[in-house]
Design a protein around this motif. Sequence first.
Motif, PDB file in Angstrom:
ATOM      1  N   ALA A  48     -30.748 -34.203  40.094  1.00 47.63           N
ATOM      2  CA  ALA A  48     -30.661 -35.611  39.930  1.00 47.63           C
ATOM      3  C   ALA A  48     -29.855 -36.048  38.870  1.00 47.63           C
ATOM      4  O   ALA A  48     -29.448 -34.784  38.359  1.00 47.63           O
ATOM      5  N   GLU A  49     -29.142 -36.969  38.680  1.00 45.34           N
ATOM      6  CA  GLU A  49     -28.382 -37.739  37.868  1.00 45.34           C
ATOM      7  C   GLU A  49     -28.604 -37.477  36.229  1.00 45.34           C
ATOM      8  O   GLU A  49     -29.877 -37.370  35.968  1.00 45.34           O
ATOM      9  N   MET A  50     -27.509 -36.785  35.673  1.00 46.58           N
ATOM     10  CA  MET A  50     -28.700 -35.764  34.085  1.00 46.58           C
ATOM     11  C   MET A  50     -28.758 -37.467  32.990  1.00 46.58           C
ATOM     12  O   MET A  50     -27.543 -38.565  33.121  1.00 46.58           O
ATOM     13  N   GLU A  51     -29.778 -38.012  32.682  1.00 45.35           N
ATOM     14  CA  GLU A  51     -30.029 -39.143  31.541  1.00 45.35           C
ATOM     15  C   GLU A  51     -29.148 -38.589  30.040  1.00 45.35           C
ATOM     16  O   GLU A  51     -29.934 -36.982  29.605  1.00 45.35           O
ATOM     17  N   HIS A  52     -28.930 -39.858  29.460  1.00 44.47           N
ATOM     18  CA  HIS A  52     -28.916 -39.025  28.130  1.00 44.47           C
ATOM     19  C   HIS A  52     -30.291 -39.282  27.279  1.00 44.47           C
ATOM     20  O   HIS A  52     -30.422 -40.351  27.178  1.00 44.47           O
ATOM     21  N   ILE A  53     -31.391 -38.719  26.623  1.00 45.86           N
ATOM     22  CA  ILE A  53     -32.115 -38.797  26.523  1.00 45.86           C
ATOM     23  C   ILE A  53     -32.222 -39.263  24.685  1.00 45.86           C
ATOM     24  O   ILE A  53     -31.330 -37.973  24.312  1.00 45.86           O
ATOM     25  N   ILE A  54     -32.737 -39.376  24.332  1.00 49.70           N
ATOM     26  CA  ILE A  54     -32.620 -40.526  22.458  1.00 49.70           C
ATOM     27  C   ILE A  54     -34.266 -40.261  22.219  1.00 49.70           C
ATOM     28  O   ILE A  54     -34.838 -40.868  22.744  1.00 49.70           O
ATOM     29  N   ILE A  55     -34.205 -38.930  21.025  1.00 49.98           N
ATOM     30  CA  ILE A  55     -35.373 -39.751  20.610  1.00 49.98           C
ATOM     31  C   ILE A  55     -35.358 -40.317  19.176  1.00 49.98           C
ATOM     32  O   ILE A  55     -34.709 -40.476  18.493  1.00 49.98           O
ATOM     33  N   GLU A  56     -36.544 -40.965  19.034  1.00 53.80           N
ATOM     34  CA  GLU A  56     -36.863 -42.448  18.064  1.00 53.80           C
ATOM     35  C   GLU A  56     -37.664 -41.670  17.254  1.00 53.80           C
ATOM     36  O   GLU A  56     -39.025 -41.054  17.265  1.00 53.80           O
ATOM     37  N   SER A  57     -37.026 -41.615  15.986  1.00 51.05           N
ATOM     38  CA  SER A  57     -38.293 -41.183  14.507  1.00 51.05           C
ATOM     39  C   SER A  57     -39.207 -42.028  14.618  1.00 51.05           C
ATOM     40  O   SER A  57     -40.085 -42.249  14.076  1.00 51.05           O
ATOM     41  N   GLY A  58     -38.853 -43.502  14.735  1.00 49.61           N
ATOM     42  CA  GLY A  58     -39.539 -43.949  14.441  1.00 49.61           C
ATOM     43  C   GLY A  58     -39.548 -44.768  13.273  1.00 49.61           C
ATOM     44  O   GLY A  58     -38.462 -44.500  12.104  1.00 49.61           O
ATOM     45  N   GLU A  59     -40.425 -45.583  12.449  1.00 44.89           N
ATOM     46  CA  GLU A  59     -39.938 -45.964  11.683  1.00 44.89           C
ATOM     47  C   GLU A  59     -40.565 -44.357  10.259  1.00 44.89           C
ATOM     48  O   GLU A  59     -41.764 -44.413   9.779  1.00 44.89           O
ATOM     49  N   ALA A  60     -39.374 -44.781   9.742  1.00 40.82           N
ATOM     50  CA  ALA A  60     -39.732 -43.118   8.745  1.00 40.82           C
ATOM     51  C   ALA A  60     -39.154 -43.585   7.330  1.00 40.82           C
ATOM     52  O   ALA A  60     -37.963 -43.581   7.050  1.00 40.82           O
ATOM     53  N   SER A  61     -40.504 -43.484   6.633  1.00 38.30           N
ATOM     54  CA  SER A  61     -40.460 -44.066   5.013  1.00 38.30           C
ATOM     55  C   SER A  61     -40.606 -42.294   4.474  1.00 38.30           C
ATOM     56  O   SER A  61     -41.239 -41.726   4.792  1.00 38.30           O
ATOM     57  N   GLN A  62     -39.929 -43.098   2.893  1.00 42.22           N
ATOM     58  CA  GLN A  62     -39.758 -41.606   1.803  1.00 42.22           C
ATOM     59  C   GLN A  62     -40.417 -42.059   1.082  1.00 42.22           C
ATOM     60  O   GLN A  62     -38.705 -43.243  -0.198  1.00 42.22           O
ATOM     61  N   PRO A  63     -42.003 -42.165   0.494  1.00 43.33           N
ATOM     62  CA  PRO A  63     -41.726 -43.132  -0.459  1.00 43.33           C
ATOM     63  C   PRO A  63     -41.356 -42.075  -2.083  1.00 43.33           C
ATOM     64  O   PRO A  63     -41.257 -41.411  -2.513  1.00 43.33           O
ATOM     65  N   PHE A  64     -40.930 -43.507  -2.825  1.00 42.54           N
ATOM     66  CA  PHE A  64     -40.253 -42.106  -4.700  1.00 42.54           C
ATOM     67  C   PHE A  64     -40.933 -43.260  -5.460  1.00 42.54           C
ATOM     68  O   PHE A  64     -40.837 -44.405  -5.428  1.00 42.54           O
ATOM     69  N   ASN A  65     -40.613 -43.019  -6.422  1.00 45.85           N
ATOM     70  CA  ASN A  65     -40.755 -42.998  -7.742  1.00 45.85           C
ATOM     71  C   ASN A  65     -39.613 -42.203  -9.041  1.00 45.85           C
ATOM     72  O   ASN A  65     -39.699 -41.801  -9.054  1.00 45.85           O
ATOM     73  N   TYR A  66     -38.878 -44.135  -9.061  1.00 42.86           N
ATOM     74  CA  TYR A  66     -37.901 -43.830  -9.699  1.00 42.86           C
ATOM     75  C   TYR A  66     -38.086 -43.933 -10.950  1.00 42.86           C
ATOM     76  O   TYR A  66     -38.154 -45.181 -11.218  1.00 42.86           O
ATOM     77  N   ALA A  67     -37.067 -42.625 -11.669  1.00 40.04           N
ATOM     78  CA  ALA A  67     -37.244 -42.936 -12.921  1.00 40.04           C
ATOM     79  C   ALA A  67     -36.685 -43.805 -13.533  1.00 40.04           C
ATOM     80  O   ALA A  67     -35.706 -43.230 -13.243  1.00 40.04           O
ATOM     81  N   VAL A  68     -36.287 -44.778 -14.605  1.00 39.29           N
ATOM     82  CA  VAL A  68     -36.032 -45.747 -15.198  1.00 39.29           C
ATOM     83  C   VAL A  68     -34.796 -45.235 -16.676  1.00 39.29           C
ATOM     84  O   VAL A  68     -34.117 -45.436 -16.753  1.00 39.29           O
ATOM     85  N   GLY A  69     -35.958 -44.136 -17.208  1.00 43.39           N
ATOM     86  CA  GLY A  69     -35.814 -44.062 -18.331  1.00 43.39           C
ATOM     87  C   GLY A  69     -35.460 -44.986 -19.375  1.00 43.39           C
ATOM     88  O   GLY A  69     -36.025 -45.406 -19.179  1.00 43.39           O
ATOM     89  N   LEU A  70     -35.507 -43.926 -21.092  1.00 40.74           N
ATOM     90  CA  LEU A  70     -35.710 -45.166 -22.101  1.00 40.74           C
ATOM     91  C   LEU A  70     -35.127 -46.196 -22.216  1.00 40.74           C
ATOM     92  O   LEU A  70     -35.565 -47.680 -21.973  1.00 40.74           O
ATOM     93  N   HIS A  71     -34.021 -45.873 -21.990  1.00 37.09           N
ATOM     94  CA  HIS A  71     -32.709 -46.768 -22.102  1.00 37.09           C
ATOM     95  C   HIS A  71     -33.072 -48.643 -20.833  1.00 37.09           C
ATOM     96  O   HIS A  71     -32.865 -49.561 -21.554  1.00 37.09           O
ATOM     97  N   GLY A  72     -33.124 -48.212 -19.924  1.00 30.37           N
ATOM     98  CA  GLY A  72     -33.188 -48.675 -18.441  1.00 30.37           C
ATOM     99  C   GLY A  72     -35.205 -49.225 -18.711  1.00 30.37           C
ATOM    100  O   GLY A  72     -35.011 -50.937 -18.746  1.00 30.37           O
ATOM    101  N   SER A  73     -36.171 -48.910 -18.958  1.00 32.30           N
ATOM    102  CA  SER A  73     -37.056 -49.291 -20.071  1.00 32.30           C
ATOM    103  C   SER A  73     -37.295 -50.165 -20.665  1.00 32.30           C
ATOM    104  O   SER A  73     -38.193 -51.166 -20.876  1.00 32.30           O
ATOM    105  N   LYS A  74     -36.505 -50.160 -21.694  1.00 32.87           N
ATOM    106  CA  LYS A  74     -36.278 -51.373 -22.710  1.00 32.87           C
ATOM    107  C   LYS A  74     -35.649 -52.545 -22.111  1.00 32.87           C
ATOM    108  O   LYS A  74     -36.619 -53.613 -22.581  1.00 32.87           O
ATOM    109  N   PHE A  75     -34.940 -52.391 -21.469  1.00 28.63           N
ATOM    110  CA  PHE A  75     -33.784 -53.555 -21.317  1.00 28.63           C
ATOM    111  C   PHE A  75     -34.877 -54.133 -19.950  1.00 28.63           C
ATOM    112  O   PHE A  75     -35.222 -55.625 -19.783  1.00 28.63           O
ATOM    113  N   PHE A  76     -36.258 -53.638 -19.626  1.00 29.39           N
ATOM    114  CA  PHE A  76     -36.692 -54.320 -19.124  1.00 29.39           C
ATOM    115  C   PHE A  76     -38.054 -54.929 -19.430  1.00 29.39           C
ATOM    116  O   PHE A  76     -38.805 -55.804 -19.274  1.00 29.39           O
TER     117      PHE A  76
END
Lengths: 379, 387, 154
Positions: free
Chosen positions: C2-30
Amino acid sequence: MDKAAIIGVGMTAVEANKATDTFADMAWEAVNKALEDAGMTLNDIDNIVTTSNDFWDGRTISCMAVSDASGARSKNVSCVEGDGAFGAFYGLTRVLSGSYGTTLVTAHSKGSESISSLITNAAFDPIYDRALGMDIITACALQANAYMSRTGTTAEQLARVSVKNHGNACQNPLAQLPMTLTVNDVLDSEMIADPLHKLDCSPVSDACCAVIIANEERAAGCREAPVWIKGAAFCSDAFFLGDRDLSRAPALTQAAKKAFDMAGIERPADDIDVVELYDAFTYQELMWLEAMGFCEDAQAGKKLENGEFDRNGTLPVNPSGGLLSGHPVIAAGLIRMAEIVKQLRGDAGACQIAGARRGVAHGANGLCGQSHCVWVLEK
Amino acid sequence: MGKKRVAIVGTGQTYHKSHRPDVNGQELINEAVQRALTDAELTIGDIDAIVIGNMDHFEGINYVDCWSVDGSGGTMKPIIKLTTGGTTGSTLAIGGYHMVASGMFEKVLIIGWEKNSESDTTGAITTAFDPIWDRLVFAGAISGLAAEAQAYMAKYGATEIDGARVSVRDRKHACNNPHAQLRKEVTIEEVLESPMLADPIHLLDVCPRTDGACAVIMASEDVAETITGTPDWIWATANRHKYTYLGDVNWGELDSIAEASREIYAKVGIREPRKEIDVIELYQPYSFAGIIWIEDLGIVPRGKGAEYIHSGATDMGGELPVNPSGGVIACNPIGATGLIRCAEAALQVMGKAGDRQVPDVNLAISTGFGGCMWTDILLHGKEKPDF
Amino acid sequence: MAEMEHIIIESGEASQPFNYAVGLHGSKFFQELRDNRRILGTKCPACGKVFVPPRRVCGECFVEMNEFVEVGPGGTIGTFTILRYAFIDPETGEQKPVPYGYGFIRFDGADTLFQHYIDIDDEAKVKIGARVEPVFSEERKGTIKDILYFRITD
């Protein structure tokens, strides 16, 4: 190899969650400590290599975050992605190439900012393996079973590594998890993935480490006696877990042999005074010791039971407490190097192994220790 | 062991395309590796270490140097990954240089690759920047580059036509390059009529998205001349990854390329780059950079870039050809792109550049660009340097 | 075969949640932004430059900055562009509404530029050097979105 030395080390404490620190804050702390340790200022640094990982940092060009804080604004700089011991290797080549007299090497990560199993799951092949939902712990559990099955190493022997290393951490003010444990404490702790109990596993931590590497000429200008780099080598095994004999670490054996040959060491167990290796899991300490040739295959568990790797044993291993007591991925291997430097200088405080003159530091990268980097250091 | 002089002894590239669904990443890498080995008449067994890189989030694979060993040939070899964003390819070339120059490895295989089709390029570039301060408004590379163009235009009066002329040049050059993705000429009118992406950058002012890989083999002076009769010697490397926040950038002047090039010229003793450099492979992700950055390189005085471009001086046959390969506007597999500039400069020095060969190349420059307006530079030479 | 297909695997929605530290200087700004609608920068004790957003280290001088100074709230456009092409915002997973104005603002008293949206209601007014002022959100939470956008006051 031309003479080169580590002339300064600095690190933050290893903690579960440095909520008030950004990556830049950690780098600023570690870099300044290393500069002070070397008796240098940024002007004495000829170039910089940072080490980080985009996935762990949640940032596609992770090195960008630490640029200013590492003094990189107007200097030549590069970034290694992988364990810090590899970053240091590249930093070493930039000195040995003659281009720079000193290299500042940093390595950081903050495991607290993400969900580690998602991060390590991303190391699996997206086509064949990722959908199985494995992470580093389940993969290493496979390896632990393979190793124990082949060598007859027991769960009690694994537990003993945890007892030793957490106990050693009680002498280390920078360690995250100093604990006084018994073998039963480890065996009774929650089973995460057979055969790994919770206390067989390192935590995922936050920290940053910095070291300064110098050529012979520039080493003469540093504050403390230089710690010479006698051998350094790295090597990678195959990738797919099924392509490998997980019970063995041939890439580590090859890297270690190369590093020992460079250093002129024929009997590591006799000639090396102290080892800091990458104990992300208890079984790994035993497996890596055998692979590096510190003891015969399948004998590490017994030797551990005989106390040979204790602080007062014939070959102290991980007197700092190792990664089991605090595991900032990426920084991990560089911290092993920094700990050996402190040992060889006599600066290791309560962790000090008396008379340590030659040490081995080891870092690892990838799943189940696919890739290893071994350093032989001497005062 | 000790310091060694280093030369490029072989290169290989894929035929870059917008989509390569016929290969996975490992296979893509392997194509470039096999070509480089063939070019150098070496086998993978001859390789002592591998330096590899890409931008992780484009392919969504962590520890990708470990993942790709089947493609790179790295099983049971030393493998190390370098990555610095867009500058990755040139960072890799510099990395390979030091690995060989250190005396630790005699022959090093350097691989840069990217399968941009596998993910959302703009998304992945946006996440390169600070999550707290820079990601809200930033829209991938084009937004920052457009801001640079605006600043330069306001200061020096350059126009969209000046930018378009650069696109015309590179797209024409690409027709001589069988590896380039886009091999059709464009006119100034076509550039200006193409959709406006971010003022003043039109679609045809800017690079495409590409799947591709490039491999370069560097060897120490102990063996380089036995491997090839025309080694391309690495005379000097320099880089500046200057800024951490986009708001710190000096928009309208590329400080990083100015500083890095000054360092190289000083190191080597180049006084008049315009006369002494024979060809430049410039990592130029959009057209206006072709005007601004040749000023920062010291080729022409500030504000004179457009005039120089319009004069034809940087076209093939001109005084100082830029991007005979067609450059980044014709092809951009991001992790490979900087290394492709290096490989193309090597081909020029080695006399292997086929239809895109510039005659009598003695000194060539290849650059990398990326991140927060960062630059890497390598200086290539036909003669073995005496330092 | 049979003729070869090019199979593609989809990851779907892949989320990686992060808690980014702002640091003391940025925190004061906010904190200042959220509570008082004031903009803070940090001043380098060595070169005297005022950095916005505030951060701990002056990259030029490699010196720690702990002096906070108020800047703005008005400023000028340092450089800008108008985004016209549609793309998926990686922070939301949704298409970013276009066109929008992307500005680098020099707050009065600051030496670096601050990224934010610029109102492009009248595109002809969007020029380098134009004066702008921030429009604050009524409900502020201590993030960069406490400023909605900058409007041109020229």
